[in-house]
Design a protein around this motif. Structure first.
Motif, mmCIF file in Angstrom:
data_model
loop_
_atom_site.group_PDB
_atom_site.id
_atom_site.type_symbol
_atom_site.label_atom_id
_atom_site.label_comp_id
_atom_site.label_asym_id
_atom_site.label_seq_id
_atom_site.Cartn_x
_atom_site.Cartn_y
_atom_site.Cartn_z
ATOM 1 N N VAL A 39 3.670 13.293 2.065
ATOM 2 C CA VAL A 39 2.521 13.313 2.975
ATOM 3 C C VAL A 39 1.916 11.925 3.123
ATOM 4 C CG1 VAL A 39 0.178 14.212 3.277
ATOM 5 C CG2 VAL A 39 2.010 15.746 2.544
ATOM 6 N N SER A 40 1.871 11.162 2.028
ATOM 7 C CA SER A 40 1.265 9.829 2.099
ATOM 8 C C SER A 40 2.045 8.905 3.021
ATOM 9 C CB SER A 40 1.181 9.217 0.699
ATOM 10 O OG SER A 40 2.463 8.918 0.186
ATOM 11 N N ILE A 41 3.369 9.001 2.991
ATOM 12 C CA ILE A 41 4.192 8.171 3.877
ATOM 13 C C ILE A 41 3.968 8.548 5.333
ATOM 14 C CG2 ILE A 41 6.576 7.677 4.577
ATOM 15 C CD1 ILE A 41 7.338 7.730 1.639
ATOM 16 N N THR A 42 3.927 9.848 5.608
ATOM 17 C CA THR A 42 3.723 10.283 7.000
ATOM 18 C C THR A 42 2.303 9.987 7.474
ATOM 19 O OG1 THR A 42 3.166 12.534 6.240
ATOM 20 C CG2 THR A 42 5.464 12.090 6.813
ATOM 21 N N ASN A 43 1.348 9.929 6.547
ATOM 22 C CA ASN A 43 -0.028 9.609 6.934
ATOM 23 C C ASN A 43 -0.184 8.158 7.367
ATOM 24 O OD1 ASN A 43 -1.215 12.103 6.644
ATOM 25 N ND2 ASN A 43 -1.892 11.755 4.535
ATOM 26 N N LEU A 44 0.768 7.319 6.987
ATOM 27 C CA LEU A 44 0.684 5.916 7.392
ATOM 28 C C LEU A 44 0.741 5.748 8.901
ATOM 29 C CD1 LEU A 44 2.841 4.013 4.729
ATOM 30 C CD2 LEU A 44 0.378 3.835 5.106
ATOM 31 N N ARG A 45 1.312 6.743 9.586
ATOM 32 C CA ARG A 45 1.380 6.640 11.041
ATOM 33 C C ARG A 45 -0.005 6.684 11.680
ATOM 34 N NH1 ARG A 45 2.044 12.027 9.950
ATOM 35 N NH2 ARG A 45 1.212 13.540 11.454
ATOM 36 N N LYS A 46 -0.987 7.179 10.917
ATOM 37 C CA LYS A 46 -2.355 7.259 11.422
ATOM 38 C C LYS A 46 -3.143 5.982 11.161
ATOM 39 C CE LYS A 46 -2.387 12.179 10.162
ATOM 40 N NZ LYS A 46 -3.075 13.203 9.331
ATOM 41 N N VAL A 47 -2.537 5.039 10.452
ATOM 42 C CA VAL A 47 -3.241 3.822 10.042
ATOM 43 C C VAL A 47 -2.739 2.635 10.857
ATOM 44 C CG1 VAL A 47 -3.798 2.312 8.095
ATOM 45 C CG2 VAL A 47 -3.422 4.748 7.710
ATOM 46 N N ASN A 48 -3.674 1.844 11.342
ATOM 47 C CA ASN A 48 -3.288 0.616 12.036
ATOM 48 C C ASN A 48 -2.712 -0.382 11.028
ATOM 49 O OD1 ASN A 48 -4.236 1.556 14.526
ATOM 50 N ND2 ASN A 48 -6.316 0.822 14.104
ATOM 51 N N ASN A 49 -1.700 -1.110 11.456
ATOM 52 C CA ASN A 49 -1.063 -2.117 10.585
ATOM 53 C C ASN A 49 -0.574 -1.513 9.276
ATOM 54 O OD1 ASN A 49 -1.628 -4.243 12.425
ATOM 55 N ND2 ASN A 49 -3.711 -4.408 11.586
ATOM 56 N N ALA A 50 0.087 -0.342 9.376
ATOM 57 C CA ALA A 50 0.543 0.369 8.178
ATOM 58 C C ALA A 50 1.497 -0.482 7.347
ATOM 59 C CB ALA A 50 1.216 1.685 8.575
ATOM 60 N N ALA A 51 2.426 -1.151 8.014
ATOM 61 C CA ALA A 51 3.396 -1.979 7.285
ATOM 62 C C ALA A 51 2.693 -3.113 6.557
ATOM 63 C CB ALA A 51 4.444 -2.528 8.252
ATOM 64 N N ARG A 52 1.693 -3.686 7.183
ATOM 65 C CA ARG A 52 0.929 -4.772 6.569
ATOM 66 C C ARG A 52 0.176 -4.267 5.328
ATOM 67 N NH1 ARG A 52 -1.720 -9.639 8.209
ATOM 68 N NH2 ARG A 52 -3.755 -9.912 7.209
ATOM 69 N N LEU A 53 -0.438 -3.097 5.444
ATOM 70 C CA LEU A 53 -1.167 -2.522 4.327
ATOM 71 C C LEU A 53 -0.232 -2.214 3.154
ATOM 72 C CD1 LEU A 53 -3.666 -0.057 6.063
ATOM 73 C CD2 LEU A 53 -4.229 -2.158 4.831
ATOM 74 N N ALA A 54 0.928 -1.631 3.461
ATOM 75 C CA ALA A 54 1.894 -1.305 2.415
ATOM 76 C C ALA A 54 2.378 -2.565 1.712
ATOM 77 C CB ALA A 54 3.066 -0.536 3.004
ATOM 78 N N THR A 55 2.642 -3.614 2.485
ATOM 79 C CA THR A 55 3.106 -4.873 1.907
ATOM 80 C C THR A 55 2.035 -5.511 1.032
ATOM 81 O OG1 THR A 55 4.538 -5.256 3.829
ATOM 82 C CG2 THR A 55 4.039 -7.148 2.438
ATOM 83 N N ARG A 56 0.800 -5.519 1.536
ATOM 84 C CA ARG A 56 -0.295 -6.093 0.760
ATOM 85 C C ARG A 56 -0.534 -5.304 -0.531
ATOM 86 N NH1 ARG A 56 -3.716 -9.776 3.414
ATOM 87 N NH2 ARG A 56 -2.360 -11.013 4.771
ATOM 88 N N THR A 57 -0.400 -3.999 -0.445
ATOM 89 C CA THR A 57 -0.571 -3.156 -1.636
ATOM 90 C C THR A 57 0.457 -3.514 -2.693
ATOM 91 O OG1 THR A 57 -1.431 -1.336 -0.279
ATOM 92 C CG2 THR A 57 -0.642 -0.783 -2.490
ATOM 93 N N LEU A 58 1.705 -3.587 -2.300
ATOM 94 C CA LEU A 58 2.776 -3.931 -3.235
ATOM 95 C C LEU A 58 2.578 -5.334 -3.797
ATOM 96 C CD1 LEU A 58 5.446 -3.173 -4.569
ATOM 97 C CD2 LEU A 58 6.636 -4.042 -2.539
ATOM 98 N N LEU A 59 2.146 -6.271 -2.962
ATOM 99 C CA LEU A 59 1.926 -7.640 -3.411
ATOM 100 C C LEU A 59 0.839 -7.700 -4.487
ATOM 101 C CD1 LEU A 59 2.459 -10.686 -3.097
ATOM 102 C CD2 LEU A 59 0.746 -10.709 -1.271
ATOM 103 N N TRP A 60 -0.253 -6.972 -4.291
ATOM 104 C CA TRP A 60 -1.329 -6.988 -5.275
ATOM 105 C C TRP A 60 -0.943 -6.234 -6.541
ATOM 106 C CZ3 TRP A 60 -5.123 -10.117 -5.980
ATOM 107 C CH2 TRP A 60 -5.627 -10.836 -4.901
ATOM 108 N N PHE A 61 -0.097 -5.218 -6.406
ATOM 109 C CA PHE A 61 0.461 -4.575 -7.596
ATOM 110 C C PHE A 61 1.165 -5.607 -8.463
ATOM 111 C CE2 PHE A 61 1.112 0.100 -6.049
ATOM 112 C CZ PHE A 61 -0.257 0.243 -5.967
ATOM 113 N N MET A 62 1.982 -6.439 -7.834
ATOM 114 C CA MET A 62 2.751 -7.444 -8.558
ATOM 115 C C MET A 62 1.855 -8.525 -9.152
ATOM 116 S SD MET A 62 5.926 -7.763 -5.841
ATOM 117 C CE MET A 62 6.815 -8.988 -6.799
ATOM 118 N N ILE A 63 0.858 -8.969 -8.390
ATOM 119 C CA ILE A 63 -0.037 -10.024 -8.871
ATOM 120 C C ILE A 63 -0.788 -9.574 -10.115
ATOM 121 C CG2 ILE A 63 -2.137 -11.330 -8.334
ATOM 122 C CD1 ILE A 63 -1.156 -11.451 -5.422
ATOM 123 N N THR A 64 -1.373 -8.387 -10.057
ATOM 124 C CA THR A 64 -2.137 -7.907 -11.204
ATOM 125 C C THR A 64 -1.236 -7.605 -12.394
ATOM 126 O OG1 THR A 64 -2.110 -5.701 -10.173
ATOM 127 C CG2 THR A 64 -4.102 -7.025 -9.908
#
Length: 449
Positions: free
Chosen positions: A82-107
């Motif tokens: 459901v979370s993956i399909t909900n990304l279609r409702k979010v603007n710049n979904a790919a950008r958000l996913a990338t930023r999320t993964l990047l901050w996971f790695m940084i922390t």
């Protein structure tokens, strides 16, 4: 004249002139009371050798953990789908996913650096009295080959029966991406999946309400079974893990909130505390996931983004289990087995912590991640046996740190992307656990005149 004054009073939720109000104990207070009672009962069971009390504490804690695990497999599958399909409702979904993964790695990098620094300063394996003979190989060991090949299941049933969360995540991701490609044709499946997810979360909320009772059993059994003598042998290592997690939890995270997200760190803990305290007790990121998602939304993160980032984080974002702990454990085990670690080894530890954190998969314990780290470094896997006895005590703080990070990153990313609701963030305070079961104000009970 009302025939049933009690029901009338309950309906309005207001105290009548002839009644008294039953006080509602906040959920966090119930958890604290469970911790205190658990320590007391555990001490009594151990000090006076009360067998029935020891057994009762064991069973109560075990049943609570089993109830949490019962929902893990379907919850992870439908939450990720459901979370993956909900990304279609979010603007710049790919950008958000990338930023999320990047901050996971940084922390994760920051956390593993702190773990390594503490280990090098304190030498946790020195003076313990432990020897290589005290260790034993684990029944299951992780390796990079197993990790990479183990992502893809042999069939669709076994991952659910054997609770292989990593394979469940893989299948859910494939199903979610396929649903996005199908578009409207997949809508009936998505509607059903959303309904099942809500059903699972509602059932899990009932289990979460049992957390104070589970706390009594889990803490009490840990004290009764392990006692303070065993903890004394691992005193430096135990303190290292708690201090390392505390530095990340109360040092690094507030600094990132203040400087990167530019929000009040105290307000974050005020809103996220219900999830952090439940994680400390349950020792399960996935079991805490409904509360984590609720507090993340309460902190102003858009629901569509939170429904992606929190389940994703619950299975991959492990600053406690996959960064601080394996770094300290590797140094501890190397000192016990008299193995010298070099700069290259420390870099490998950091690499494993960032890339292999999905191996922990949000379940209780971090044995797989530790064996993956040891096998990468070439350290004896018997070292895992040295830490198994103390693991439940360590896992409480590790999981609390994990869950705090899982709520933190969506807040940081949302703030950076200007989609964080600052009014909601600054007003988040009440416990979502209390609110979830609160149908009305506390009931007033009539008193006979």
């Amino acid at each position: 004249m009302s025939a049933n004054p009690a029901s009338a009073t309950a309906g309005t939720g207001r105290q009548s002139g002839s009644g008294f109000r039953i006080p509602k104990v906040p959920f966090w207070s119930q958890i604290v009371a469970g911790l205190v009672l658990g320590v007391l009962l555990g001490w009594l069971a151990r000090s006076y050798d009360i067998g029935w009390l020891y057994t009762t504490l064991d069973k109560v804690g075990h049943i609570f953990v089993q109830l949490l695990k019962l929902a893990v497999a379907p919850l992870v599958f439908f939450a990720i789908l459901v979370s993956i399909t909900n990304l279609r409702k979010v603007n710049n979904a790919a950008r958000l996913a990338t930023r999320t993964l990047l901050w996971f790695m940084i922390t994760s990098l920051i956390a593993v650096a702190i773990g390594l620094a503490i280990g090098l300063i304190t030498n946790p394996g020195a003076g313990t009295g432990l020897t290589p003979k005290d260790g034993a190989k684990p029944d299951h060991a992780g390796s990079w080959l197993d990790f990479l090949t183990g992502i893809i299941p042999e069939n669709v049933i076994t991952p659910f029966t054997e609770l292989n969360v990593l394979q469940i995540v893989f299948m859910a991701a494939v199903a979610g991406i396929a649903a996005l490609q199908l578009g409207e044709k997949a809508q009936p499946i998505l509607t059903l999946s959303e309904s099942i997810l809500e059903l699972l979360q509602k059932a899990l909320w009932w289990v979460i309400r049992l957390a104070p009772l589970g706390t009594v059993g889990l803490i009490g059994y840990a004290i009764a079974d392990y006692g303070w003598d065993l903890i004394g042998k691992y005193a430096t290592f135990t303190v290292d893990v708690y201090v390392g997690c505390a530095l990340v939890l109360f040092g690094v995270y507030p600094l990132l909130l203040a400087t990167v997200a530019k929000v009040n760190p105290l307000q974050f803990f005020k809103g996220a505390w219900p999830a952090i305290q439940l994680a400390f007790v349950s020792r399960s990121s996935v079991g805490t996931m409904p509360v984590t998602q609720k507090v993340t939304e309460r902190l102003g993160v858009p629901k569509e983004y939170a429904s992606f980032s929190v389940p994703f984080g619950a299975t991959t974002k492990m600053d406690g289990c996959a960064a601080i702990y394996p770094a300290l454990a590797a140094i501890f085990i190397a000192q016990i087995f008299d193995v010298q670690l070099g700069v290259g080894d420390y870099i490998l530890i950091a690499f494993v912590s960032v890339i292999g954190s999905a191996a922990t998969a949000g379940l209780t314990g971090a044995t797989v991640m530790l064996t993956l780290t040891l096998s990468t470094l070439g350290l004896p896997l018997e070292g895992v046996g040295l830490l198994m006895a103390i693991d439940p005590i360590l896992d409480m703080m590790r999981t609390a740190t994990n869950v705090a990070g899982q709520a933190l990153i969506p807040v940081i990313v949302s703030a950076r992307e200007k989609i964080l609701d600052l009014d909601a963030y600054n007003s988040a305070s009440s416990s979502p656990v209390d609110d979830e079961v609160r149908g009305a104000e506390p009931v007033s009970v009539p008193v006979a005149a």
